[in-house]
Design a protein around this motif. Sequence first.
Motif, PDB file in Angstrom:
ATOM      1  N   ILE A  52       0.817  -1.213   0.000  1.00 21.88           N
ATOM      2  CA  ILE A  52       0.000   0.000   0.000  1.00 21.88           C
ATOM      3  C   ILE A  52       0.854   1.267   0.000  1.00 21.88           C
ATOM      4  O   ILE A  52       0.330   2.365  -0.130  1.00 21.88           O
ATOM      5  CB  ILE A  52      -0.988   0.022   1.183  1.00 21.88           C
ATOM      6  CG1 ILE A  52      -0.249   0.107   2.524  1.00 21.88           C
ATOM      7  CG2 ILE A  52      -1.913  -1.191   1.132  1.00 21.88           C
ATOM      8  CD1 ILE A  52      -1.178   0.339   3.706  1.00 21.88           C
ATOM      9  N   PRO A  75      -1.111   3.650  -3.102  1.00 28.63           N
ATOM     10  CA  PRO A  75      -2.490   3.470  -2.649  1.00 28.63           C
ATOM     11  C   PRO A  75      -2.761   4.166  -1.315  1.00 28.63           C
ATOM     12  O   PRO A  75      -3.849   4.712  -1.112  1.00 28.63           O
ATOM     13  CB  PRO A  75      -2.606   1.944  -2.516  1.00 28.63           C
ATOM     14  CG  PRO A  75      -1.634   1.410  -3.504  1.00 28.63           C
ATOM     15  CD  PRO A  75      -0.481   2.365  -3.463  1.00 28.63           C
ATOM     16  N   ALA A  76      -1.795   4.151  -0.419  1.00 28.73           N
ATOM     17  CA  ALA A  76      -1.976   4.814   0.875  1.00 28.73           C
ATOM     18  C   ALA A  76      -2.180   6.318   0.699  1.00 28.73           C
ATOM     19  O   ALA A  76      -3.001   6.927   1.388  1.00 28.73           O
ATOM     20  CB  ALA A  76      -0.772   4.552   1.778  1.00 28.73           C
ATOM     21  N   SER A  79      -5.632   7.216  -0.195  1.00 26.57           N
ATOM     22  CA  SER A  79      -6.651   6.873   0.799  1.00 26.57           C
ATOM     23  C   SER A  79      -6.680   7.962   1.871  1.00 26.57           C
ATOM     24  O   SER A  79      -6.046   9.005   1.723  1.00 26.57           O
ATOM     25  CB  SER A  79      -6.323   5.516   1.445  1.00 26.57           C
ATOM     26  OG  SER A  79      -5.229   5.637   2.341  1.00 26.57           O
ATOM     27  N   GLU A 114      -8.726  -5.131  -1.810  1.00 23.63           N
ATOM     28  CA  GLU A 114      -8.913  -4.106  -0.787  1.00 23.63           C
ATOM     29  C   GLU A 114      -8.570  -4.656   0.588  1.00 23.63           C
ATOM     30  O   GLU A 114      -8.723  -5.855   0.851  1.00 23.63           O
ATOM     31  CB  GLU A 114     -10.363  -3.600  -0.780  1.00 23.63           C
ATOM     32  CG  GLU A 114     -10.742  -2.800  -2.006  1.00 23.63           C
ATOM     33  CD  GLU A 114     -12.145  -2.211  -1.898  1.00 23.63           C
ATOM     34  OE1 GLU A 114     -12.923  -2.685  -1.035  1.00 23.63           O
ATOM     35  OE2 GLU A 114     -12.462  -1.282  -2.657  1.00 23.63           O
ATOM     36  N   VAL A 132      -8.326   0.621   1.913  1.00 30.35           N
ATOM     37  CA  VAL A 132      -7.282   0.947   0.938  1.00 30.35           C
ATOM     38  C   VAL A 132      -7.327  -0.074  -0.187  1.00 30.35           C
ATOM     39  O   VAL A 132      -7.282  -1.283   0.068  1.00 30.35           O
ATOM     40  CB  VAL A 132      -5.886   0.943   1.589  1.00 30.35           C
ATOM     41  CG1 VAL A 132      -4.820   1.320   0.558  1.00 30.35           C
ATOM     42  CG2 VAL A 132      -5.841   1.892   2.781  1.00 30.35           C
ATOM     43  N   ARG A 134      -5.444  -1.791  -3.180  1.00 29.36           N
ATOM     44  CA  ARG A 134      -4.047  -2.014  -3.557  1.00 29.36           C
ATOM     45  C   ARG A 134      -3.864  -1.916  -5.077  1.00 29.36           C
ATOM     46  O   ARG A 134      -3.670  -2.919  -5.759  1.00 29.36           O
ATOM     47  CB  ARG A 134      -3.578  -3.377  -3.060  1.00 29.36           C
ATOM     48  CG  ARG A 134      -3.696  -3.596  -1.550  1.00 29.36           C
ATOM     49  CD  ARG A 134      -3.152  -4.968  -1.197  1.00 29.36           C
ATOM     50  NE  ARG A 134      -3.277  -5.304   0.203  1.00 29.36           N
ATOM     51  CZ  ARG A 134      -4.237  -6.078   0.720  1.00 29.36           C
ATOM     52  NH1 ARG A 134      -5.205  -6.554  -0.057  1.00 29.36           N
ATOM     53  NH2 ARG A 134      -4.248  -6.361   2.006  1.00 29.36           N
TER      54      ARG A 134
END
Length: 204
Positions: A52, A75-76, A79, A114, A132, A134
């Motif tokens: 992530i 991805p983080a 989010s 996810e 989150v 991925r």
Amino acid sequence: LISAVLVFMFFFALYLYGIVGELLKTGDVASVLEDDEKNYTLSYLSEDSVDIGVKTDYDYNSKGIRVTFIKNGSPAQNSELQVGDVIVAIDGTTVDERGYRSSVQRLSGAVDSETVLSVYRAATDENLSITVRRTAYTPNTISYKLIENDIGYILIDEFDSTTYKSFSSAFTELIEKGARGFVLDVRFCYSGDLDSAVSVLDML
């Protein structure tokens, strides 16, 4: 050759730091070494997985995973997760129950899957549920800027196949802007590709 040896020693020291930290936390030598071997093996069995995009350490107060750094384009970053957040559970399983190192491994998963993170945010004293996805991403491992006294500041958060090219571009641009000295920030660089690190050092 000297550069390569120094970089190897640097990464090996970081590896030992992680092991020692886990030993201080658990006091169980056998389980720590077994868990480390398990993570080492899983890193090769999960070539199609994606992380992530966070750097972490262990939060002793909440027995969770503290987010210390979020990679650009990850991805983080896409989010609601923030630096300083503490992940206390992943998909319903607490970090305390599963163990720190194994829980960090579970942050990675299949592309486009996810994960639901139970997060404590001390800044606002909130307990949050953050999902989150991925998604596949190419991390930008270099951030840079010209700071006071004509100093070029370059942050390297990881050494990978793209780092040398990005570093070279940043280094050249900062010189063109008038940089007369440089600060290389590798505080969040816990691991990476040895050849990439050597290439960066050879440029200096």
